[in-house]
Design a protein around this motif. Structure first.
Motif, PDB file in Angstrom:
ATOM      1  N   THR A   5       8.448  -3.901 -11.921  1.00 32.57           N
ATOM      2  CA  THR A   5       9.064  -4.601 -10.793  1.00 32.57           C
ATOM      3  C   THR A   5       8.351  -5.898 -10.412  1.00 32.57           C
ATOM      4  N   GLY A   6       7.124  -6.067 -10.850  1.00 37.20           N
ATOM      5  CA  GLY A   6       6.353  -7.241 -10.448  1.00 37.20           C
ATOM      6  C   GLY A   6       5.740  -7.126  -9.065  1.00 37.20           C
ATOM      7  N   VAL A   7       5.898  -5.972  -8.413  1.00 39.73           N
ATOM      8  CA  VAL A   7       5.332  -5.778  -7.077  1.00 39.73           C
ATOM      9  C   VAL A   7       3.819  -5.583  -7.183  1.00 39.73           C
ATOM     10  N   GLN A   8       3.086  -6.298  -6.357  1.00 42.20           N
ATOM     11  CA  GLN A   8       1.631  -6.177  -6.335  1.00 42.20           C
ATOM     12  C   GLN A   8       1.239  -5.084  -5.340  1.00 42.20           C
ATOM     13  N   VAL A   9       0.407  -4.172  -5.783  1.00 36.31           N
ATOM     14  CA  VAL A   9       0.014  -3.036  -4.943  1.00 36.31           C
ATOM     15  C   VAL A   9      -1.487  -3.055  -4.706  1.00 36.31           C
ATOM     16  N   LYS A  10      -1.899  -2.322  -3.671  1.00 36.49           N
ATOM     17  CA  LYS A  10      -3.321  -2.165  -3.385  1.00 36.49           C
ATOM     18  C   LYS A  10      -3.584  -0.692  -3.103  1.00 36.49           C
ATOM     19  N   ILE A  11      -4.724  -0.212  -3.581  1.00 40.82           N
ATOM     20  CA  ILE A  11      -5.122   1.177  -3.344  1.00 40.82           C
ATOM     21  C   ILE A  11      -6.603   1.195  -2.980  1.00 40.82           C
ATOM     22  N   ARG A  12      -7.004   2.254  -2.298  1.00 39.77           N
ATOM     23  CA  ARG A  12      -8.401   2.381  -1.881  1.00 39.77           C
ATOM     24  C   ARG A  12      -8.769   3.865  -1.911  1.00 39.77           C
ATOM     25  N   SER A  63       0.832  -1.193   0.000  1.00 35.05           N
ATOM     26  CA  SER A  63       0.000   0.000   0.000  1.00 35.05           C
ATOM     27  C   SER A  63       0.869   1.246   0.000  1.00 35.05           C
ATOM     28  N   ASN A  64       0.236   2.387  -0.167  1.00 30.44           N
ATOM     29  CA  ASN A  64       0.963   3.648  -0.087  1.00 30.44           C
ATOM     30  C   ASN A  64       1.558   3.842   1.309  1.00 30.44           C
ATOM     31  N   THR A  65       0.838   3.394   2.328  1.00 26.24           N
ATOM     32  CA  THR A  65       1.366   3.471   3.690  1.00 26.24           C
ATOM     33  C   THR A  65       2.608   2.605   3.841  1.00 26.24           C
ATOM     34  N   ASP A  66       2.606   1.432   3.216  1.00 30.00           N
ATOM     35  CA  ASP A  66       3.793   0.574   3.243  1.00 30.00           C
ATOM     36  C   ASP A  66       4.989   1.280   2.607  1.00 30.00           C
ATOM     37  N   LEU A  67       4.734   2.043   1.557  1.00 34.55           N
ATOM     38  CA  LEU A  67       5.814   2.789   0.913  1.00 34.55           C
ATOM     39  C   LEU A  67       6.350   3.868   1.846  1.00 34.55           C
ATOM     40  N   SER A  68       5.470   4.476   2.631  1.00 31.61           N
ATOM     41  CA  SER A  68       5.919   5.462   3.612  1.00 31.61           C
ATOM     42  C   SER A  68       6.810   4.806   4.664  1.00 31.61           C
ATOM     43  N   ASP A  69       6.426   3.607   5.099  1.00 36.15           N
ATOM     44  CA  ASP A  69       7.233   2.881   6.072  1.00 36.15           C
ATOM     45  C   ASP A  69       8.599   2.518   5.480  1.00 36.15           C
ATOM     46  N   LEU A  70       8.605   2.099   4.213  1.00 32.43           N
ATOM     47  CA  LEU A  70       9.854   1.749   3.551  1.00 32.43           C
ATOM     48  C   LEU A  70      10.747   2.976   3.399  1.00 32.43           C
ATOM     49  N   LYS A  71      10.153   4.101   3.050  1.00 34.38           N
ATOM     50  CA  LYS A  71      10.917   5.342   2.924  1.00 34.38           C
ATOM     51  C   LYS A  71      11.593   5.691   4.247  1.00 34.38           C
ATOM     52  N   GLY A 124     -20.025   9.361  -6.830  1.00 36.19           N
ATOM     53  CA  GLY A 124     -18.816   8.566  -6.709  1.00 36.19           C
ATOM     54  C   GLY A 124     -18.999   7.229  -6.003  1.00 36.19           C
ATOM     55  N   ALA A 125     -18.057   6.336  -6.267  1.00 37.79           N
ATOM     56  CA  ALA A 125     -17.973   5.057  -5.553  1.00 37.79           C
ATOM     57  C   ALA A 125     -16.966   5.244  -4.424  1.00 37.79           C
ATOM     58  N   ALA A 126     -17.422   5.033  -3.191  1.00 39.04           N
ATOM     59  CA  ALA A 126     -16.570   5.297  -2.032  1.00 39.04           C
ATOM     60  C   ALA A 126     -15.826   4.047  -1.579  1.00 39.04           C
ATOM     61  N   GLU A 127     -14.552   4.256  -1.188  1.00 41.78           N
ATOM     62  CA  GLU A 127     -13.756   3.220  -0.528  1.00 41.78           C
ATOM     63  C   GLU A 127     -13.779   1.886  -1.283  1.00 41.78           C
ATOM     64  N   LEU A 128     -13.423   1.928  -2.552  1.00 40.43           N
ATOM     65  CA  LEU A 128     -13.410   0.720  -3.375  1.00 40.43           C
ATOM     66  C   LEU A 128     -11.961   0.252  -3.562  1.00 40.43           C
ATOM     67  N   THR A 129     -11.654  -0.901  -3.030  1.00 39.05           N
ATOM     68  CA  THR A 129     -10.299  -1.451  -3.107  1.00 39.05           C
ATOM     69  C   THR A 129      -9.974  -1.958  -4.502  1.00 39.05           C
ATOM     70  N   HIS A 130      -8.760  -1.679  -4.945  1.00 41.96           N
ATOM     71  CA  HIS A 130      -8.235  -2.217  -6.200  1.00 41.96           C
ATOM     72  C   HIS A 130      -6.837  -2.767  -5.950  1.00 41.96           C
ATOM     73  N   THR A 131      -6.485  -3.814  -6.685  1.00 37.88           N
ATOM     74  CA  THR A 131      -5.117  -4.314  -6.678  1.00 37.88           C
ATOM     75  C   THR A 131      -4.610  -4.368  -8.117  1.00 37.88           C
TER      76      THR A 131
END
Length: 228
Positions: A108-115, A23-31, A95-102
Motif C-alpha cells: 500500500t505504500g503506507v508508512q508505519v511505526k512500531i515500538r 501506528s497500531n493505535t491509529d489502526l484501532s481508531d480507523l477500525k 532485551g532492548a526496551a521501547e525501541l521505535t522502528h518505522t
C-alpha cells in the motif's frame, strides 16, 4: 511485506507519538471509524499502563506524577513482581526496551511505526523475539486469552512481527488484582492467531491508503486554477 525498515535508538515516547507514520493505535481508531463506533479509551487505564511500562521497562525514567486516580503503590508492586520473576528478569536483561522502528508497507505504500516493549535477539542473531506486556483485570488465563481478539492483540502481533521480520511474539499478561499472576502466551504458537491478525492489519492499511488518496484528490481539486 515491508521495506525501508529504520530504527530510532533513544527516541522518547513523546517523539515516537509525534512521528507522522501510522501506528497500531491509529489502526484501532480507523477500525472504530469504519464500524461507526465511538472509541473512548479509559484515560486512567491508559495512564496506568503507560506508567507501568515505564516502571517495568525503563525504571530510570519512572516517576510518580500528580495524575489522579492512579494507584501508584499497586502499579509499583506489579512492576517489581515482573522484574523479579525469573523468566521476565532474563528477558529484561537481554532485551532492548521501547525501541521505535518505522517501515513502509510494500503493498500500500503506507508508512508505519512500531515500538515493541522488548526486542530480544538470539546470540547468533538468527531469532528475534518480541515481547509485549499487557496489564489486565481478567480473573484467569482463559478469560485473558478470550480478550485477545477483542483488543486486537492478534493484529498488533502480526504487524510487529512482519514489520521487523521477527520470528516470535510473546504476550505477557500481568494480572492487576489478586493473585497477581503472570501469564506468558506465545502468540506465534496459537493456531491461526497471526494469520488472522495479518488479515486485519492488511485490510486497515488498504483502507488507510484509500482514504489518504481520496483526501489528496479532494484537496487538489479544491485548489483554484492559475489563470495567469
Amino acid at each position: 511485506m515491508f521495506h525501508d525498515l529504520t530504527s530510532y535508538p533513544g527516541l522518547t515516547q513523546e517523539q515516537h507519538r509525534a512521528l507522522p507514520h501510522v501506528s497500531n493505535t491509529d489502526l484501532s481508531d480507523l477500525k472504530a471509524q469504519v464500524l461507526g463506533q465511538l472509541r473512548r479509551p479509559n484515560p486512567q487505564a491508559l495512564a496506568f499502563g503507560s506508567h507501568f511500562h515505564a516502571a517495568t521497562l525503563e525504571p530510570a525514567t519512572y516517576a510518580r506524577t500528580d495524575e489522579r486516580g492512579i494507584k501508584w503503590a499497586d502499579l509499583e508492586m506489579l512492576a517489581r513482581q515482573v522484574r523479579r520473576q525469573r523468566y521476565c528478569r532474563d528477558l529484561l536483561y537481554r532485551g532492548a526496551a521501547e525501541l521505535t522502528h518505522t517501515a513502509t508497507h510494500t503493498a500500500t505504500g503506507v508508512q508505519v511505526k512500531i515500538r515493541p516493549d522488548l526486542l530480544v535477539r538470539s546470540p547468533a542473531g538468527r531469532r528475534t523475539t518480541l515481547i509485549d506486556f499487557k496489564t489486565t483485570s481478567c480473573p484467569d488465563l482463559p478469560h485473558f486469552l478470550a480478550s485477545a481478539e477483542q483488543y486486537d492483540y492478534d493484529r498488533q502481533a502480526a504487524l510487529y512481527l512482519d514489520t521487523l521480520g521477527a520470528t516470535r511474539f510473546l504476550i505477557i499478561g500481568v494480572q492487576k488484582k489478586d493473585p497477581h499472576q503472570l501469564w506468558v502466551v506465545d502468540a506465534t504458537a496459537a493456531p491461526g492467531f497471526i494469520e488472522q491478525g495479518r488479515k486485519k492489519y492488511a485490510a486497515l492499511l488498504r483502507r488507510h491508503a484509500k482514504c489518504a488518496t481520496s483526501s489528496f484528490l479532494s484537496a487538489t481539486q479544491a485548489i483554484p486554477a492559475d489563470k495567469t
